[in-house]
Design a protein around this motif. Structure first.
Motif, PDB file in Angstrom:
ATOM      1  N   ALA A 140       0.873  -1.186   0.000  1.00 26.88           N
ATOM      2  CA  ALA A 140       0.000   0.000   0.000  1.00 26.88           C
ATOM      3  C   ALA A 140       0.896   1.217   0.000  1.00 26.88           C
ATOM      4  CB  ALA A 140      -0.916  -0.002   1.213  1.00 26.88           C
ATOM      5  N   LEU A 141       0.666   2.107  -0.967  1.00 22.61           N
ATOM      6  CA  LEU A 141       1.513   3.271  -1.147  1.00 22.61           C
ATOM      7  C   LEU A 141       0.717   4.538  -0.871  1.00 22.61           C
ATOM      8  CD1 LEU A 141       3.272   2.232  -4.474  1.00 22.61           C
ATOM      9  CD2 LEU A 141       4.098   1.909  -2.130  1.00 22.61           C
ATOM     10  N   MET A 142       1.319   5.411  -0.099  1.00 24.73           N
ATOM     11  CA  MET A 142       0.738   6.735   0.145  1.00 24.73           C
ATOM     12  C   MET A 142       1.216   7.649  -0.990  1.00 24.73           C
ATOM     13  SD  MET A 142      -0.695   6.156   3.122  1.00 24.73           S
ATOM     14  CE  MET A 142      -0.864   7.648   4.068  1.00 24.73           C
ATOM     15  N   VAL A 143       0.245   8.239  -1.698  1.00 26.13           N
ATOM     16  CA  VAL A 143       0.584   9.000  -2.887  1.00 26.13           C
ATOM     17  C   VAL A 143      -0.307  10.225  -2.976  1.00 26.13           C
ATOM     18  CG1 VAL A 143      -1.002   7.629  -4.305  1.00 26.13           C
ATOM     19  CG2 VAL A 143       0.882   8.853  -5.397  1.00 26.13           C
ATOM     20  N   ASN A 144       0.219  11.287  -3.544  1.00 23.74           N
ATOM     21  CA  ASN A 144      -0.577  12.496  -3.752  1.00 23.74           C
ATOM     22  C   ASN A 144      -1.796  12.182  -4.630  1.00 23.74           C
ATOM     23  OD1 ASN A 144      -1.465  15.081  -5.009  1.00 23.74           O
ATOM     24  ND2 ASN A 144       0.227  15.898  -3.766  1.00 23.74           N
ATOM     25  N   ALA A 145      -2.961  12.679  -4.218  1.00 21.76           N
ATOM     26  CA  ALA A 145      -4.207  12.370  -4.934  1.00 21.76           C
ATOM     27  C   ALA A 145      -4.194  12.879  -6.362  1.00 21.76           C
ATOM     28  CB  ALA A 145      -5.408  12.940  -4.178  1.00 21.76           C
ATOM     29  N   GLU A 198      -3.483  13.370   0.347  1.00 21.43           N
ATOM     30  CA  GLU A 198      -2.937  12.066   0.055  1.00 21.43           C
ATOM     31  C   GLU A 198      -4.049  11.017  -0.004  1.00 21.43           C
ATOM     32  OE1 GLU A 198       1.639  11.347   1.448  1.00 21.43           O
ATOM     33  OE2 GLU A 198       0.058  11.059   2.937  1.00 21.43           O
ATOM     34  N   ARG A 199      -3.754   9.921  -0.701  1.00 19.84           N
ATOM     35  CA  ARG A 199      -4.606   8.744  -0.715  1.00 19.84           C
ATOM     36  C   ARG A 199      -3.720   7.516  -0.703  1.00 19.84           C
ATOM     37  NH1 ARG A 199      -6.673   7.770  -6.972  1.00 19.84           N
ATOM     38  NH2 ARG A 199      -4.751   8.423  -7.999  1.00 19.84           N
ATOM     39  N   SER A 200      -4.346   6.387  -0.384  1.00 20.73           N
ATOM     40  CA  SER A 200      -3.613   5.131  -0.339  1.00 20.73           C
ATOM     41  C   SER A 200      -4.046   4.255  -1.504  1.00 20.73           C
ATOM     42  CB  SER A 200      -3.889   4.411   0.986  1.00 20.73           C
ATOM     43  OG  SER A 200      -3.360   3.102   0.960  1.00 20.73           O
ATOM     44  N   LEU A 201      -3.052   3.749  -2.241  1.00 19.27           N
ATOM     45  CA  LEU A 201      -3.301   2.829  -3.337  1.00 19.27           C
ATOM     46  C   LEU A 201      -2.608   1.513  -3.018  1.00 19.27           C
ATOM     47  CD1 LEU A 201      -2.708   5.131  -6.452  1.00 19.27           C
ATOM     48  CD2 LEU A 201      -4.885   4.501  -5.398  1.00 19.27           C
TER      49      LEU A 201
END
Length: 814
Positions: free
Chosen positions: A721-726, A772-775
């Motif tokens: 799971a990666l935290m990434v800018n939305a 941020e969102r998690s993918l």
């Protein structure tokens, strides 16, 4: 065009049966749509004479009749017809008779039996025209002529076995909108002699002329009229004339109207009869005036314009030129003095006017196609003769004005060119003989024939028209069928045929996914192009078949939404549609060839639409509306095994946040998305449909399967799971991860898939930064040469995470 066979054979009588004559007409281009008898079959119905009528002892509306059915036999029949009376003759169905079915919705014949009505025996039935299937008139008995032989079979007495021809004429054959016009064709087809009528002038006992002036020669080319006085409008239409009218689909109205209709059906020239006492001299043939009104014979009041012709007196317009007369000057049973008129109205001046005012008339049907302008005075003489013979009166002289008659220029018919088009060799003499049979004047000019079209053939303007005449009179069935001769070459296939499927297979695949095919015009409303394609300058048609079909479509979306609305208006709740068709764009790079028109691209597209619930209503699954991802899954299945990219983009027809451009092999092939909310409101749709449109060739291409070995070593699965800018798209991360598979550390990665997304709400966890969102991605690793060790798996995952952290500033969610 409908007419009885006896009327036709009064002009030309070839030695052919009815069926053979119908076949000959059809093969010559005059299609006989139906060949029927005057009335359906019936049996044991004879001419009966009513001898006595007495009241029924137990019913006020019934009468007990004694009917003579010939040979001294009588029947006692109970009858409720209001016009039954002693001495009349009427059809009598004897016991055991069989009548046509009672109504179009039934197909069982009616059997007549002896019965008992209110205590009185009835030994048959006296019949109306409706009960015999002759007409819809069932208000009383069919009264027969006094000279009808009592006891004679009714089919013989009334000629009910006579054949009725119904022709389906093409719009160019205006010359065949009359019995004589058909007879002229039969004479040319069969070679039988044609009996041309001779119209002798009637004696002129009046000197009165009602002046009329043609103010618009481009409207009226010829105007012929005369005055008749002291006619008896109450005279009865002769039975022979009423019979011909009725068997030609016209009902008898009154003597003056019937005579006018009879001449029109017999010779094709409409006429009009005015009540002379309601007209004021002088008359004018002119264009209408803006705001001028006219009440027509059918009771409809219309507002005229300057593009509509009228016949007017000094007070007002009194007739709609070439279409319908006015109610004010209409003849009635009290009319004594009349003015009869025959004119030639230019087709361009009449065409379209009847439809504009929502009026339909036999006159307009003929004038807008063109009538014979050379014989108005002869036809007027014939019309006058019939009026004087039936209604009496005295006639004045004919006032004939010729303003602007059409000029018929000779048309050159080249012998060699005609043979090339027809495909057989006919000599000049054979062609000349065919032209002579058609009564087309011609002159020899070397290897050509110079043909002058007659006044009644408005369809003969070009050489190809004359070639068609030669071919059809010679006989299409006499032209041998020959296979075309062409040089053929075998060309090597551009690619493996197994790597390309047919459009039919694509249709089957869509149908298998519950979509129904629809076929629409390529012509669309220009508003659809503006709304759903953002196309303010569509390819417009010079001669559209209707106002709302004025442009060529550049997208399938308009057609699909139109069909959706059609289904919703019929209470459909779940709709799945697809269409495979062409769209059109202006493209100056396109050159003309066998399959293309210069400057226009004609791209074959496949489009689909889904609306309503995902599944039909059922107990096992909760109902939900179809969404973007349902249709995206259908499209990916059609494109498989090719992986398409769905790029966020905007389309005029689609929701800006729920639509995507479809790319395949770095080329745009179409669009997918939810219909824009603006068009939901504009087209009155309760829920948003999901649509896609892709180039058909992309669906037809498919990769051939490649043989590969199956690894005997186990799979390893890792989820990260990666935290990434939305603002960073998931596709960007997937593209980067797939690119890393070329590095040695990541060669064991076999599959990467996004399986989860998490966006925090207003009370976001501390681990999430703002925006941020998690993918979450699932990564499957496998080595074909050996079992993967933990350090190799960790190295591959670490390499991928570090690269994404450098490029996209991602971090692993803990």
């Amino acid at each position: 065009m409908q007419f009885p066979e006896s009327w036709l054979r009064s002009f030309v009588d070839p030695p052919l049966s009815s069926e053979a004559l119908a076949h000959a007409l059809t093969m010559a281009g005059l299609e006989v749509e139906a060949l029927s008898t005057v009335a359906p079959p019936c049996s044991d119905v004879v001419v009966g004479r009513v001898l006595d009528v007495s009241r029924h002892p137990d019913a006020d509306r019934l009468r007990v009749c004694t009917v003579d059915i010939g040979n001294g036999a009588t029947l006692s029949i109970v009858c409720g017809a209001p016009n039954v009376a002693p001495g009349i003759k009427a059809p009598c169905a004897k016991p055991g008779a069989q009548l046509p079915p009672a109504g179009p919705e039934r197909d069982t014949p009616v059997r007549i039996r002896a019965s008992r009505l209110r205590g009185v025996d009835s030994q048959g039935m006296l019949c109306s025209a409706r009960e015999l299937g002759i007409s819809a008139d069932g208000g009383g008995l069919l009264i027969l002529p006094e000279d009808a032989p009592t006891g004679q079979d009714i089919r013989i007495a009334l000629g009910l076995d006579e054949k009725i021809f119904t022709l389906k004429l093409t719009p160019n054959r205006a010359d065949c909108l009359s019995v004589f016009g058909i007879a002229r064709e039969v004479a040319a087809i069969t070679g039988a002699p044609l009996h041309r009528p001779v119209f002798n002038p009637v004696p002129t006992l009046l000197s009165e002329i009602l002046p009329a002036h043609i103010r618009a020669p481009e409207l009226c080319g010829r105007f012929s009229a005369r005055v008749l006085r002291n006619v008896n409008a109450r005279a009865k239409t002769p039975a022979w004339m009423a019979g011909h009218l009725e068997r030609s689909g016209q009902r008898s109205i009154s003597a003056l109207v019937d005579i006018s209709n009879y001449v029109m059906l017999e010779f094709g020239h409409p006429s009009h009869v005015f009540d002379l006492e309601r007209l004021t001299a002088p008359l004018e043939v002119r264009w209408g005036r803006t705001g001028e009104t006219l009440t027509l014979l059918n009771g409809q009041t219309i507002t005229l314009d300057t593009n509509t012709g009228v016949i007017a007196d000094p007070h007002a317009a009194q007739s709609l030129a070439g279409i319908m007369g006015g109610a004010h000057t209409a003849v009635s049973l009290d009319t004594r003095h009349i003015r009869v008129e025959m004119a030639f109205w230019h087709p361009d001046a009449i065409r379209g006017r009847a439809r504009r005012y929502n009026v339909s008339s036999e006159a307009a049907h003929r004038f807008e196609r063109g009538v014979d302008y050379s014989d108005t005075t002869e036809q007027l003489e014939y019309l006058t003769r019939l009026i004087l013979d039936i209604c009496g009166g005295q006639a004045g002289p004919i006032n004939d004005q010729i303003a602007q008659a059409p000029e018929r220029a000779p048309v050159e018919l080249r012998i060699e060119r005609a043979n090339q088009c027809i495909g057989i060799t006919l000599s000049a003499d054979e062609m000349a003989g065919i032209l002579a049979r058609l009564a087309l004047p011609f002159a020899r000019n070397g290897a050509s024939l110079m043909v002058t079209p007659p006044a009644y053939r408005f369809d003969l303007e070009h050489e190809i028209d004359l070639i068609e005449e030669i071919a059809r009179i010679h006989g299409f069935d006499r032209i041998p069928a020959r296979m075309p001769v062409a040089q053929t070459r075998l060309r090597p296939p551009a690619q493996d045929p197994h790597a390309r499927r047919s459009l039919h297979a694509v249709r089957h695949a869509l149908a298998a996914r519950d979509y129904t095919e629809t076929v629409n015009f390529s012509f669309v409303d220009a508003r659809w192009e503006r709304d759903l394609a953002g196309n303010a300058t569509p390819v417009r048609l010079l001669n559209p078949i209707a106002q709302h079909y004025s442009a060529l479509r550049s997208t399938l979306f308009g057609s699909l939404v139109h069909v959706l609305r059609h289904n919703l208006n019929r209470k459909a709740a779940r709709v799945r549609l697809f269409e495979a068709g062409r769209v059109f764009h202006a493209d100056p790079t396109i050159s003309a060839d066998t399959f293309n028109i210069a400057d226009f691209a004609q791209t074959l597209m496949t489009g689909a639409l889904a609306y309503g619930p995902v599944w039909e209503e059922q107990w096992g699954t909760a109902t939900r509306l179809v969404d973007f991802f349902d249709v995206k899954g259908d499209l990916e299945a059609l494109l498989a095994p090719h992986p398409a990219r769905f790029v966020k983009a905007e389309h005029p027809a689609l929701h800006p946040g729920r639509s995507a451009r479809i790319d395949l092999d770095h080329q745009s092939i179409g669009w997918i998305g939810e219909l824009h909310p603006r068009w939901l409101k504009e087209y009155d749709l309760p829920h948003p449909p999901i649509l896609f449109e892709v180039q058909a060739h992309a669906l037809r291409e498919r990769s051939l399967p490649a043989i590969s070995g199956i690894s005997k070593f186990p799979l390893v699965t890792r989820d990260i799971a990666l935290m990434v800018n939305a603002q960073i798209e998931a596709q960007q991360l997937l593209d980067a991860m797939h690119a890393l598979r070329q590095q040695s550390a990541c060669r064991s990665i076999q599959h990467i898939a996004l399986f989860d997304e998490f966006r925090p709400n207003d009370n976001r966890p501390e681990a999430f930064k703002e925006g941020e969102r998690s993918l979450a991605f699932r990564i499957i690793l496998q080595d074909k040469k050996g079992t993967l060790h933990e350090h190799a798996v960790n190295r591959a995952i670490q390499t991928m995470v570090e690269h994404l952290a450098r490029v996209y500033d991602v971090r692993v969610r803990t």
